[in-house]
Motif scaffolding. Sequence first.
Motif, PDB file in Angstrom:
ATOM      1  N   MET A  93     -16.821  14.450  -8.403  1.00  0.00           N
ATOM      2  CA  MET A  93     -15.524  13.709  -7.415  1.00  0.00           C
ATOM      3  C   MET A  93     -15.476  13.197  -8.162  1.00  0.00           C
ATOM      4  N   ALA A  94     -13.529  12.948  -8.131  1.00  0.00           N
ATOM      5  CA  ALA A  94     -13.458  11.633  -8.849  1.00  0.00           C
ATOM      6  C   ALA A  94     -12.587  10.547  -7.926  1.00  0.00           C
ATOM      7  N   ASN A  95     -12.236  11.276  -7.153  1.00  0.00           N
ATOM      8  CA  ASN A  95     -11.711  10.679  -5.933  1.00  0.00           C
ATOM      9  C   ASN A  95     -12.001  10.806  -4.785  1.00  0.00           C
ATOM     10  N   ALA A  96     -12.601  10.482  -3.627  1.00  0.00           N
ATOM     11  CA  ALA A  96     -12.794  11.421  -2.429  1.00  0.00           C
ATOM     12  C   ALA A  96     -11.269  11.179  -1.341  1.00  0.00           C
ATOM     13  N   LEU A  97     -10.494  10.923  -1.457  1.00  0.00           N
ATOM     14  CA  LEU A  97      -8.841  11.321  -1.451  1.00  0.00           C
ATOM     15  C   LEU A  97      -8.099  11.822  -2.714  1.00  0.00           C
ATOM     16  N   ASN A  98      -7.664  13.038  -1.752  1.00  0.00           N
ATOM     17  CA  ASN A  98      -6.641  13.597  -2.997  1.00  0.00           C
ATOM     18  C   ASN A  98      -5.323  13.957  -2.006  1.00  0.00           C
ATOM     19  N   TRP A  99      -5.250  13.532  -1.097  1.00  0.00           N
ATOM     20  CA  TRP A  99      -3.521  14.350  -0.863  1.00  0.00           C
ATOM     21  C   TRP A  99      -3.777  13.586   0.500  1.00  0.00           C
ATOM     22  N   PHE A 100      -3.106  13.353   0.878  1.00  0.00           N
ATOM     23  CA  PHE A 100      -2.868  12.819   3.158  1.00  0.00           C
ATOM     24  C   PHE A 100      -1.401  13.109   2.996  1.00  0.00           C
ATOM     25  N   THR A 158      -3.664   4.862  15.823  1.00  0.00           N
ATOM     26  CA  THR A 158      -4.570   4.428  15.976  1.00  0.00           C
ATOM     27  C   THR A 158      -5.676   5.850  15.831  1.00  0.00           C
ATOM     28  N   GLY A 159      -4.485   6.559  14.578  1.00  0.00           N
ATOM     29  CA  GLY A 159      -5.619   7.895  13.800  1.00  0.00           C
ATOM     30  C   GLY A 159      -6.407   7.040  12.359  1.00  0.00           C
ATOM     31  N   THR A 160      -6.516   8.186  11.765  1.00  0.00           N
ATOM     32  CA  THR A 160      -6.740   7.809  10.432  1.00  0.00           C
ATOM     33  C   THR A 160      -6.288   6.503   9.536  1.00  0.00           C
ATOM     34  N   MET A 161      -6.045   5.546   8.712  1.00  0.00           N
ATOM     35  CA  MET A 161      -5.897   4.848   8.118  1.00  0.00           C
ATOM     36  C   MET A 161      -5.670   4.970   6.140  1.00  0.00           C
ATOM     37  N   VAL A 162      -4.078   5.455   6.391  1.00  0.00           N
ATOM     38  CA  VAL A 162      -3.764   6.033   4.510  1.00  0.00           C
ATOM     39  C   VAL A 162      -3.640   4.385   4.517  1.00  0.00           C
ATOM     40  N   TYR A 163      -4.537   3.885   3.121  1.00  0.00           N
ATOM     41  CA  TYR A 163      -3.812   2.547   2.417  1.00  0.00           C
ATOM     42  C   TYR A 163      -2.445   3.000   1.093  1.00  0.00           C
ATOM     43  N   LEU A 164      -1.831   3.085   1.060  1.00  0.00           N
ATOM     44  CA  LEU A 164      -0.738   2.892   0.154  1.00  0.00           C
ATOM     45  C   LEU A 164      -0.845   1.619  -1.116  1.00  0.00           C
ATOM     46  N   ASN A 165      -0.160   1.912  -2.336  1.00  0.00           N
ATOM     47  CA  ASN A 165      -0.640   1.412  -3.212  1.00  0.00           C
ATOM     48  C   ASN A 165       0.773  -0.199  -2.778  1.00  0.00           C
ATOM     49  N   GLY A 166      -0.002  -0.575  -2.806  1.00  0.00           N
ATOM     50  CA  GLY A 166       1.352  -2.051  -2.696  1.00  0.00           C
ATOM     51  C   GLY A 166       1.932  -2.273  -4.053  1.00  0.00           C
ATOM     52  N   GLY A 167       1.629  -2.169  -5.443  1.00  0.00           N
ATOM     53  CA  GLY A 167       2.347  -2.560  -6.373  1.00  0.00           C
ATOM     54  C   GLY A 167       1.316  -3.953  -6.977  1.00  0.00           C
ATOM     55  N   GLU A 168       2.142  -4.547  -7.533  1.00  0.00           N
ATOM     56  CA  GLU A 168       1.611  -6.065  -8.462  1.00  0.00           C
ATOM     57  C   GLU A 168       2.006  -6.424  -7.791  1.00  0.00           C
ATOM     58  N   ASP A 169       2.381  -6.646  -6.038  1.00  0.00           N
ATOM     59  CA  ASP A 169       2.297  -7.679  -4.944  1.00  0.00           C
ATOM     60  C   ASP A 169       2.635  -7.421  -3.779  1.00  0.00           C
ATOM     61  N   LEU A 170       1.464  -6.684  -2.604  1.00  0.00           N
ATOM     62  CA  LEU A 170       2.320  -5.749  -1.406  1.00  0.00           C
ATOM     63  C   LEU A 170       3.021  -7.003  -1.094  1.00  0.00           C
ATOM     64  N   ALA A 171       3.792  -8.066  -0.584  1.00  0.00           N
ATOM     65  CA  ALA A 171       4.599  -9.022  -0.223  1.00  0.00           C
ATOM     66  C   ALA A 171       5.881  -8.318  -0.663  1.00  0.00           C
ATOM     67  N   ALA A 172       6.401  -7.791  -1.598  1.00  0.00           N
ATOM     68  CA  ALA A 172       7.389  -7.476  -1.717  1.00  0.00           C
ATOM     69  C   ALA A 172       7.787  -6.554  -0.882  1.00  0.00           C
ATOM     70  N   ILE A 173       6.770  -5.462  -0.805  1.00  0.00           N
ATOM     71  CA  ILE A 173       6.754  -4.134   0.442  1.00  0.00           C
ATOM     72  C   ILE A 173       6.893  -4.342   1.835  1.00  0.00           C
ATOM     73  N   LEU A 174       6.425  -5.413   1.691  1.00  0.00           N
ATOM     74  CA  LEU A 174       6.113  -6.464   3.650  1.00  0.00           C
ATOM     75  C   LEU A 174       7.332  -6.334   3.847  1.00  0.00           C
ATOM     76  N   ALA A 175       7.682  -7.468   2.589  1.00  0.00           N
ATOM     77  CA  ALA A 175       9.253  -7.870   2.966  1.00  0.00           C
ATOM     78  C   ALA A 175      10.457  -6.951   3.435  1.00  0.00           C
ATOM     79  N   ARG A 176      10.468  -5.875   2.968  1.00  0.00           N
ATOM     80  CA  ARG A 176      11.020  -4.961   3.097  1.00  0.00           C
ATOM     81  C   ARG A 176      11.075  -3.723   4.231  1.00  0.00           C
ATOM     82  N   VAL A 177      10.299  -4.276   5.149  1.00  0.00           N
ATOM     83  CA  VAL A 177       9.117  -3.004   6.634  1.00  0.00           C
ATOM     84  C   VAL A 177      10.118  -3.509   7.386  1.00  0.00           C
ATOM     85  N   ALA A 178      10.618  -4.568   7.813  1.00  0.00           N
ATOM     86  CA  ALA A 178      11.618  -5.055   8.920  1.00  0.00           C
ATOM     87  C   ALA A 178      12.895  -4.925   9.246  1.00  0.00           C
TER      88      ALA A 178
END
Length: 122
Positions: free
Chosen positions: A1-8, A65-85
């Motif tokens: 098994m290459a990855n524990a996760l294969n789809w979400f 409150t359920g299972t949490m998925v972590y998305l790839n934040g790229g080079e620096d997740l701060a850029a994505i966070l700035a777009r959330v709100a």
Amino acid sequence: MANALNWFEIPVSDFARAKVFYEAILQTTIERMDMGPSIMGMFPGGENDVSGALVQDDNCQPSSTGTMVYLNGGEDLAAILARVAPAGGQVVVPKTDIGNGFGFFAHFLDSEGNKVGLHSMA
């Protein structure tokens, strides 16, 4: 098994709103697919990449409150966070150093009320 996760799947109540939210924060295109009674929005990914979808279906309910998925934040997740709100979400855990060279993480609530994680090395 290459990855524990294969789809979400991230459940959504309002597909159009969720699609706009994730396209805005990830700066990508999410392709809509109608699958019987379900509406799915496919996250981009290559043939051998782990990927997933937004799913609107009577049997799926968003949750903070359920299972949490972590998305790839790229080079620096701060850029994505700035777009959330501005896109209609809320940062609930800011960019945080994991320590020991494991990078950084953050959590946000999306437009549907799901708690989702981000990870990046910087």
